[in-house]
Scaffold this active site. Structure first.
Site, short mmCIF file in Angstrom:
data_model
loop_
_atom_site.label_atom_id
_atom_site.label_comp_id
_atom_site.label_asym_id
_atom_site.label_seq_id
_atom_site.Cartn_x
_atom_site.Cartn_y
_atom_site.Cartn_z
N ASN A 10 0.81 -1.23 0.13
CA ASN A 10 0.03 -0.07 -0.04
C ASN A 10 1.16 1.15 -0.04
O ASN A 10 1.44 1.53 1.14
CB ASN A 10 -1.05 -0.12 1.17
CG ASN A 10 -1.80 1.07 1.46
OD1 ASN A 10 -1.87 2.11 0.50
ND2 ASN A 10 -2.31 1.30 2.40
N LYS A 12 0.07 4.24 -0.20
CA LYS A 12 -0.53 5.35 0.35
C LYS A 12 -0.54 6.53 -0.51
O LYS A 12 -0.43 6.40 -1.52
CB LYS A 12 -0.10 5.70 1.94
CG LYS A 12 -0.25 4.38 2.46
CD LYS A 12 -0.07 4.45 4.09
CE LYS A 12 -0.19 3.00 4.85
NZ LYS A 12 -0.14 3.09 6.27
N HIS A 96 -9.86 0.88 4.80
CA HIS A 96 -8.42 1.17 5.49
C HIS A 96 -8.63 2.05 6.43
O HIS A 96 -9.49 3.08 6.52
CB HIS A 96 -7.29 1.69 4.38
CG HIS A 96 -6.04 1.83 5.09
ND1 HIS A 96 -5.48 2.80 6.13
CD2 HIS A 96 -5.04 0.92 4.93
CE1 HIS A 96 -4.34 2.64 6.40
NE2 HIS A 96 -3.97 1.36 5.62
N GLU A 98 -7.19 4.44 7.74
CA GLU A 98 -6.77 5.95 7.46
C GLU A 98 -8.30 6.54 6.68
O GLU A 98 -8.43 7.56 6.92
CB GLU A 98 -5.55 6.15 6.74
CG GLU A 98 -4.41 5.86 7.46
CD GLU A 98 -3.10 5.25 6.77
OE1 GLU A 98 -2.96 5.25 5.46
OE2 GLU A 98 -2.26 4.80 7.63
N GLU A 168 -5.43 -5.08 10.30
CA GLU A 168 -4.41 -4.00 10.61
C GLU A 168 -4.86 -3.25 11.73
O GLU A 168 -5.45 -2.30 11.86
CB GLU A 168 -4.59 -2.82 9.32
CG GLU A 168 -4.21 -3.61 8.13
CD GLU A 168 -3.41 -2.38 7.28
OE1 GLU A 168 -2.42 -2.60 6.74
OE2 GLU A 168 -4.19 -1.44 6.94
N GLY A 174 2.31 2.21 10.76
CA GLY A 174 3.16 3.19 10.81
C GLY A 174 4.11 3.68 12.12
O GLY A 174 4.59 4.64 12.13
N SER A 214 3.23 -2.27 10.35
CA SER A 214 4.64 -2.16 10.59
C SER A 214 5.52 -3.48 9.82
O SER A 214 6.32 -4.20 10.76
CB SER A 214 5.19 -1.75 12.05
OG SER A 214 4.68 -0.48 12.19
P1 13P Z 1 2.80 0.31 7.72
O1 13P Z 1 3.68 -0.92 7.02
O2 13P Z 1 3.56 1.48 7.19
O3 13P Z 1 2.70 0.14 9.34
O4 13P Z 1 1.55 0.62 7.22
C1 13P Z 1 0.62 -0.46 7.06
C2 13P Z 1 -0.51 -0.21 6.41
O5 13P Z 1 -1.42 0.79 6.76
C3 13P Z 1 -0.82 -0.94 5.32
O6 13P Z 1 -2.10 -0.78 4.61
#
Ligand code: 13P
Length: 251
Positions: A10, A12, A96, A98, A168, A174, A214
């Site tokens: 992803n 982002k 997601h 976010e 997740e 992150g 992560s």
């Molecule tokens: P990270 O791997 O940067 O923690 O992000 C995970 C994520 O949100 C994947 O969709």
């Protein structure tokens, strides 16, 4: 029957066209294909045409990060899942954390989005997971059960095979703080039992369950060594070809 494994990156809201081009180039050059593991990249919407073109001669699949719950029409600024399919996407994310946070997407809206993605011919990767306070309060299973229930109450039985779920935990995204393989496996096996209760054993056994939060090259193998972890949804570590290729190889 063995479930398919998926390693999805992803990206982002990162990468400009030239950077995306370089990343895809690195992935295509370094990829040693594992027949039972699919690599997927999920660029932001504005990069999909470019990345789709670059992947034409490759086995790497393309996916989108979100789409509208509507197929098309008067929804200014939203993205049509039909267009995603036409641009070569095979997958799309839905829900997601976010997006749930930034856009207030509810469990029902996420489920409707997933349904419209499937109706457009995409496989929907639906994200679920708890916040740090829900984890600490011990209510994480209730939260996840509600997310899973909304999904399986909205998608009709004959389309459930097009779903992929991604656990997740928000506290692991992150933050560099990965769920331990045991913590992740506990939730994955819980999610599979919920799917079995709502959709039957056959659907539950065939649905790939990805872990995200992560994930990196040095924890990929231990996470995927667990019986109910069928792949990874990778954020930060998917932006460097070397690191993402190592994660793929660890699967
Ligand atoms: P990270 O791997 O940067 O923690 O992000 C995970 C994520 O949100 C994947 O969709």
């Amino acid at each position: 029957m063995a479930r398919k494994k998926i390693i999805a990156g992803n990206w982002k809201m990162n990468l400009l066209p030239k950077e995306a081009w370089e990343l895809v180039d690195g992935l295509k050059e370094g990829l040693v294909i594992k027949p039972l593991v699919e690599m997927v990249v999920l660029p932001q919407t504005g990069l999909l045409s470019l990345v789709g073109e670059l992947l034409q001669d490759s086995v790497i699949s393309l996916g989108a990060q979100t789409s509208s719950k509507y197929r098309n029409g008067a929804h200014t600024g939203d993205g049509s899942p039909d267009l995603l399919r036409a641009l070569g996407c095979r997958y799309a994310l839905s829900g997601h954390s976010e997006r749930r946070q930034d856009h207030g997407e509810s469990d029902l809206e996420v489920a409707e989005q997933a349904l419209s993605q499937i109706a457009a011919g995409l496989k929907s990767i639906v994200c679920v997971g708890e916040s740090l306070s829900e984890r600490e309060a011990g209510s994480y299973k209730e939260k996840i059960a509600a997310q899973v229930k909304a999904l399986y109450s909205t998608v009709p039985k004959e389309l459930m095979g097009e779903l992929v779920l991604a656990y997740e935990p928000i506290w692991a995204i992150g933050t560099g703080k990965t769920a331990s393989p045991e913590q992740a496996e506990e939730v994955h096996s819980f999610i599979r039992s919920q799917i079995a209760a709502l959709a039957g054993e056959a659907v539950a056994n065939l649905t790939p369950l990805l872990y995200g939060g992560s994930a990196k090259a040095d924890n990929a193998a231990s996470l995927m060594g667990k019986p109910n972890i069928d792949g990874l949804l990778v954020g930060g570590a998917s932006l460097k070809s070397d690191e993402f290729l190592k994660i793929y190889q660890a699967s």
